[in-house]
Design an enzyme around this catalytic site. Structure first.
Site, PDB file in Angstrom:
ATOM      1  N   HIS A  81     -26.757  29.800  28.473  1.00 48.64           N
ATOM      2  CA  HIS A  81     -26.036  29.184  29.589  1.00 48.64           C
ATOM      3  C   HIS A  81     -25.429  27.852  29.137  1.00 48.64           C
ATOM      4  CE1 HIS A  81     -25.118  27.460  33.512  1.00 48.64           C
ATOM      5  NE2 HIS A  81     -25.893  26.436  33.220  1.00 48.64           N
ATOM      6  N   ASP A 110       7.155  20.736  22.292  1.00 51.22           N
ATOM      7  CA  ASP A 110       5.980  21.598  22.130  1.00 51.22           C
ATOM      8  C   ASP A 110       4.907  20.768  21.433  1.00 51.22           C
ATOM      9  OD1 ASP A 110       4.159  23.821  21.505  1.00 51.22           O
ATOM     10  OD2 ASP A 110       5.873  25.117  21.931  1.00 51.22           O
ATOM     11  N   TRP A 146     -29.716  24.445  24.142  1.00 48.15           N
ATOM     12  CA  TRP A 146     -28.361  24.273  23.594  1.00 48.15           C
ATOM     13  C   TRP A 146     -28.367  23.253  22.462  1.00 48.15           C
ATOM     14  CZ3 TRP A 146     -24.457  20.462  23.343  1.00 48.15           C
ATOM     15  CH2 TRP A 146     -24.805  19.215  23.858  1.00 48.15           C
ATOM     16  N   SER A 173     -12.045  25.282  15.552  1.00 53.25           N
ATOM     17  CA  SER A 173     -10.991  25.373  16.560  1.00 53.25           C
ATOM     18  C   SER A 173     -10.761  24.017  17.235  1.00 53.25           C
ATOM     19  CB  SER A 173     -11.368  26.433  17.599  1.00 53.25           C
ATOM     20  OG  SER A 173     -10.622  26.277  18.774  1.00 53.25           O
ATOM     21  N   SER A 174     -11.868  23.345  17.595  1.00 53.25           N
ATOM     22  CA  SER A 174     -11.758  22.040  18.261  1.00 53.25           C
ATOM     23  C   SER A 174     -11.101  21.014  17.356  1.00 53.25           C
ATOM     24  CB  SER A 174     -13.140  21.509  18.644  1.00 53.25           C
ATOM     25  OG  SER A 174     -13.616  22.178  19.758  1.00 53.25           O
ATOM     26  N   HIS A 257     -24.200  12.956  21.868  1.00 51.59           N
ATOM     27  CA  HIS A 257     -23.823  12.003  22.903  1.00 51.59           C
ATOM     28  C   HIS A 257     -22.313  11.816  23.019  1.00 51.59           C
ATOM     29  CE1 HIS A 257     -24.504   9.395  26.201  1.00 51.59           C
ATOM     30  NE2 HIS A 257     -23.421   8.801  25.743  1.00 51.59           N
ATOM     31  N   GLU A 259     -20.276  13.976  22.426  1.00 52.75           N
ATOM     32  CA  GLU A 259     -19.871  15.250  23.032  1.00 52.75           C
ATOM     33  C   GLU A 259     -19.861  15.167  24.563  1.00 52.75           C
ATOM     34  OE1 GLU A 259     -18.699  18.117  22.105  1.00 52.75           O
ATOM     35  OE2 GLU A 259     -19.109  19.339  23.876  1.00 52.75           O
ATOM     36  N   TYR A 261     -19.114  12.662  26.274  1.00 53.60           N
ATOM     37  CA  TYR A 261     -17.882  11.952  26.660  1.00 53.60           C
ATOM     38  C   TYR A 261     -16.653  12.790  26.380  1.00 53.60           C
ATOM     39  CZ  TYR A 261     -20.841   8.275  28.006  1.00 53.60           C
ATOM     40  OH  TYR A 261     -21.811   7.589  28.668  1.00 53.60           O
ATOM     41  N   SER A 272      -7.316  10.401  37.119  1.00 54.36           N
ATOM     42  CA  SER A 272      -6.388   9.266  37.105  1.00 54.36           C
ATOM     43  C   SER A 272      -4.940   9.692  37.350  1.00 54.36           C
ATOM     44  CB  SER A 272      -6.464   8.524  35.761  1.00 54.36           C
ATOM     45  OG  SER A 272      -7.772   8.066  35.542  1.00 54.36           O
ATOM     46  N   HIS A 306     -31.170   7.520  22.807  1.00 54.14           N
ATOM     47  CA  HIS A 306     -31.750   7.536  24.161  1.00 54.14           C
ATOM     48  C   HIS A 306     -32.216   8.947  24.529  1.00 54.14           C
ATOM     49  CE1 HIS A 306     -27.394   7.981  25.903  1.00 54.14           C
ATOM     50  NE2 HIS A 306     -27.848   9.130  25.485  1.00 54.14           N
ATOM     51  N   HIS A 307     -31.853   9.941  23.717  1.00 56.04           N
ATOM     52  CA  HIS A 307     -32.371  11.292  23.929  1.00 56.04           C
ATOM     53  C   HIS A 307     -33.719  11.478  23.250  1.00 56.04           C
ATOM     54  CE1 HIS A 307     -28.566  12.802  25.613  1.00 56.04           C
ATOM     55  NE2 HIS A 307     -28.011  11.934  24.795  1.00 56.04           N
ATOM     56  N   THR A 332     -17.417   2.210  32.745  1.00 57.44           N
ATOM     57  CA  THR A 332     -17.369   3.288  33.720  1.00 57.44           C
ATOM     58  C   THR A 332     -17.189   2.713  35.119  1.00 57.44           C
ATOM     59  OG1 THR A 332     -18.904   4.467  32.285  1.00 57.44           O
ATOM     60  CG2 THR A 332     -18.494   5.434  34.430  1.00 57.44           C
ATOM     61  N   LYS A 335     -13.660   1.811  35.773  1.00 59.34           N
ATOM     62  CA  LYS A 335     -12.844   2.973  36.131  1.00 59.34           C
ATOM     63  C   LYS A 335     -13.008   3.329  37.611  1.00 59.34           C
ATOM     64  CE  LYS A 335     -12.159   5.477  31.914  1.00 59.34           C
ATOM     65  NZ  LYS A 335     -10.848   5.958  32.314  1.00 59.34           N
ATOM     66  N   ARG A 454     -38.507  21.404  32.412  1.00 56.49           N
ATOM     67  CA  ARG A 454     -37.353  22.285  32.297  1.00 56.49           C
ATOM     68  C   ARG A 454     -37.651  23.396  31.278  1.00 56.49           C
ATOM     69  NH1 ARG A 454     -33.122  18.600  28.726  1.00 56.49           N
ATOM     70  NH2 ARG A 454     -31.785  20.432  28.961  1.00 56.49           N
TER      71      ARG A 454
HETATM   72 CU    CU Z   1     -26.674  10.680  25.542  1.00 57.07          CU
END
Ligand code: CU
Length: 529
Positions: A81, A110, A146, A173-174, A257, A259, A261, A272, A306-307, A332, A335, A454
């Site tokens: 998932h 293009d 994941w 690809s990315s 991390h 990722e 963002y 925006s 922090h993870h 943040t 914004k 979890r």
């Molecule tokens: Cu993080």
């Protein structure tokens, strides 16, 4: 045009060799709009596959005890998932928006590398097939979360190899997509379109593309090390061989991390664009938005641990990563302030794109606040690996990324299809989504604070009520997404013709630019004048 066609036939030329039709048109297309459409349809497909797995998770968690799945398969469900939603649904959706909108927003004919653009997309379906087919190999799909933490990931069955290969392909690809976006933005802007005049969606994607180029190779390195640990006798993450499993977490989160963002900055960009259009005012604090986005991107590189507060870390490290993480709340906050200031005294209307943008603001901010809670080291040590964290990142990724994708889809559907979408379907989709989203994920905060872990298919009796509510919410949220499909299909098939500027006030470039004629094959590449 007719005359030219007849002329070609008279001389025996096969017109179709130059302009493939049907399936071949989509396989060989180098047109940014076609490729944008392909990305968005791919993303929608993966969104439903990932959603089906979420149904599997919530069905099992409806009651305590083991109902449907073996614990091993439940882990495969949560892992797949996550992987499918992150790499298959959210990221390709934003690349689809980038393909459609960036050339039009900066006045380019293009994308810079039109053929590589085709290749970037067509790598994705094989990667998705590899990933999903891992369910059917011995031992099943990857089941290490994941985050594919070692040493679990170094010891699982061949499904992990399929997963790693799929991630490599999606990463390639990315990276190609990002190089394309950076080059397009830096080299192909229309005269007068200076960097600080670009629509904010373009800015957020420019910054996101740099993030992707910086961190996708880090993920590739981490999973390659897992691969060599698995098959070639290395011991990067094997303590018995002198390696360190915690090193995997450092490398993974140095990717992971930024990722998060990567999955939210383009959403900021969409919001925006949408809020000024429906407030009929220019975006408040344009320059500060650019600087805030850049600050968030730079800070995202120095908060990864922090993870890992519970892996054992010196107090100085804990303090550094706690304060660095909290610092991200500042740009943040800038914004959120700017979005609200944009709405202040505007002539607002609330069509579906604006509803989703406002929903985003409200619910994403809640996810931001719980993120601050998670950042506080002593609290994080209590709620590590509980449903509080699951609640937090679903507020950020569903009410953040996904709602912004919905907002942008309804906003630009008239541009993409030439027709207005059904406001009735759109509004029903919004209200059902936001209500069922909260029914699903709000109770998870309580479950997490009460200690429910979890990624576990069973739970103690006292967690039953909130889990039942969450499962009912998930069913409603999933069914509500059928309205999204209905709205898209209805709009694509016809309906009221979209005016040149459907929102009466959105005067950004993409609404007024005439689109250059599409080129659909490798034989006739785009001509850049
Ligand atoms: Cu993080």
């Amino acid at each position: 045009m007719e005359a030219a066609h007849t002329h070609d036939h008279a001389h025996g030329h096969d017109d179709h060799a130059h302009h493939p039709t049907g399936l071949m048109r989509w396989v060989t297309t180098t047109n940014h709009k076609d490729i944008g459409t392909l990305y968005l349809l791919f993303s929608l497909t993966m969104f439903f596959i990932g959603g089906l797995l979420a149904f599997g998770i919530r069905a099992e968690l409806f009651q305590p005890g083991l109902q449907y799945w073996e614990p091993e398969f439940f882990n495969q469900l949560t892992t797949m998932h996550g992987l499918i939603m992150v790499f298959g649904a959210i990221m390709p959706a934003f690349v689809g928006f980038a393909n459609w909108q960036i050339p039009m927003m900066i006045g380019a004919p293009d994308m810079a590398f039109a053929r590589m653009n085709n290749w970037s997309f067509w790598l994705l379906p094989p990667a998705a097939i590899l990933l999903v087919s891992s369910f059917f190999v011995p031992g099943g799909a990857p089941a290490a979360g994941w985050t594919i933490y070692a040493p679990l990931s170094t010891q699982m069955g061949p499904g992990m190899d399929l997963g790693i290969f799929a991630l490599h392909i999606m990463g390639a690809s990315s990276i190609m997509g990002s190089i394309n976006i950076v080059t397009t933005i830096l080299n192909m802007r229309a005269p007068g379109m200076t960097l600080m005049k670009m629509p904010l969606f373009v800015w957020t994607w420019l910054i996101t593309a740099y993030l992707l180029i910086a961190v996708m190779p880090v993920l590739a390195g981490a999973i390659t090390m897992v691969l060599t640990d698995r098959h070639f006798g290395t011991n990067f993450f094997n303590a018995a061989g002198g390696g360190d499993p915690v090193m995997f977490q450092h490398i993974f989160w140095f990717f992971g991390h930024p990722e998060v963002y990567i999955m939210i900055l383009p959403a900021f960009g969409i919001v925006s664009q949408v809020i000024p259009a429906f407030a009929r005012k220019p975006l408040f604090g344009y320059a500060s938005m650019v600087y805030a986005t850049s600050s968030i991107a730079i800070l995202s590189f120095i908060v990864w641990a922090h993870h890992m507060f519970t892996t054992g870390m010196p107090a100085a490290g804990q303090l550094f990563f706690m304060f660095a993480t909290m610092l991200i709340a500042v740009p943040t906050g800038v914004k959120v302030f700017n979005w609200i200031a944009t709405m202040w005294k505007g002539s607002m209307t609330f069509e579906t794109p604006m509803l989703f943008a406002c929903g985003f603001l409200f619910v994403f901010s809640m996810g931001g606040f719980t993120g601050l809670v998670c950042a506080i080291t002593p609290i994080d040590i209590q709620i590590q690996d509980t449903y509080y964290v699951v609640a937090h990142f679903h507020y950020v990724l569903v009410a953040g990324s996904l709602f912004a994708i919905f907002s942008g889809t309804y906003f630009w559907l008239p541009k993409w299809t030439g027709h207005m979408y059904s406001e009735t379907l759109g509004k029903a989709h919004f209200w059902l989504s936001i209500v069922f989203f909260n029914i699903t994920f709000f109770p998870m905060h309580f479950l997490g604070l009460a200690g429910m872990p979890r990624r576990i298919p069973d739970y103690a009796m006292q967690f039953t009520d909130f889990n039942m509510i969450a499962s009912i919410g998930a069913l409603g949220f999933g069914l509500a997404q059928l309205l999204f499909v209905a709205a898209i299909v209805k709009c694509a098939r016809g309906g009221e013709k979209a005016p040149a500027n459907p929102w009466e006030g959105a005067d950004t470039l993409e609404w007024t630019l005439p689109s250059p004629a599409p080129y659909h094959s490798f034989v006739t590449p785009p001509v850049i004048k």
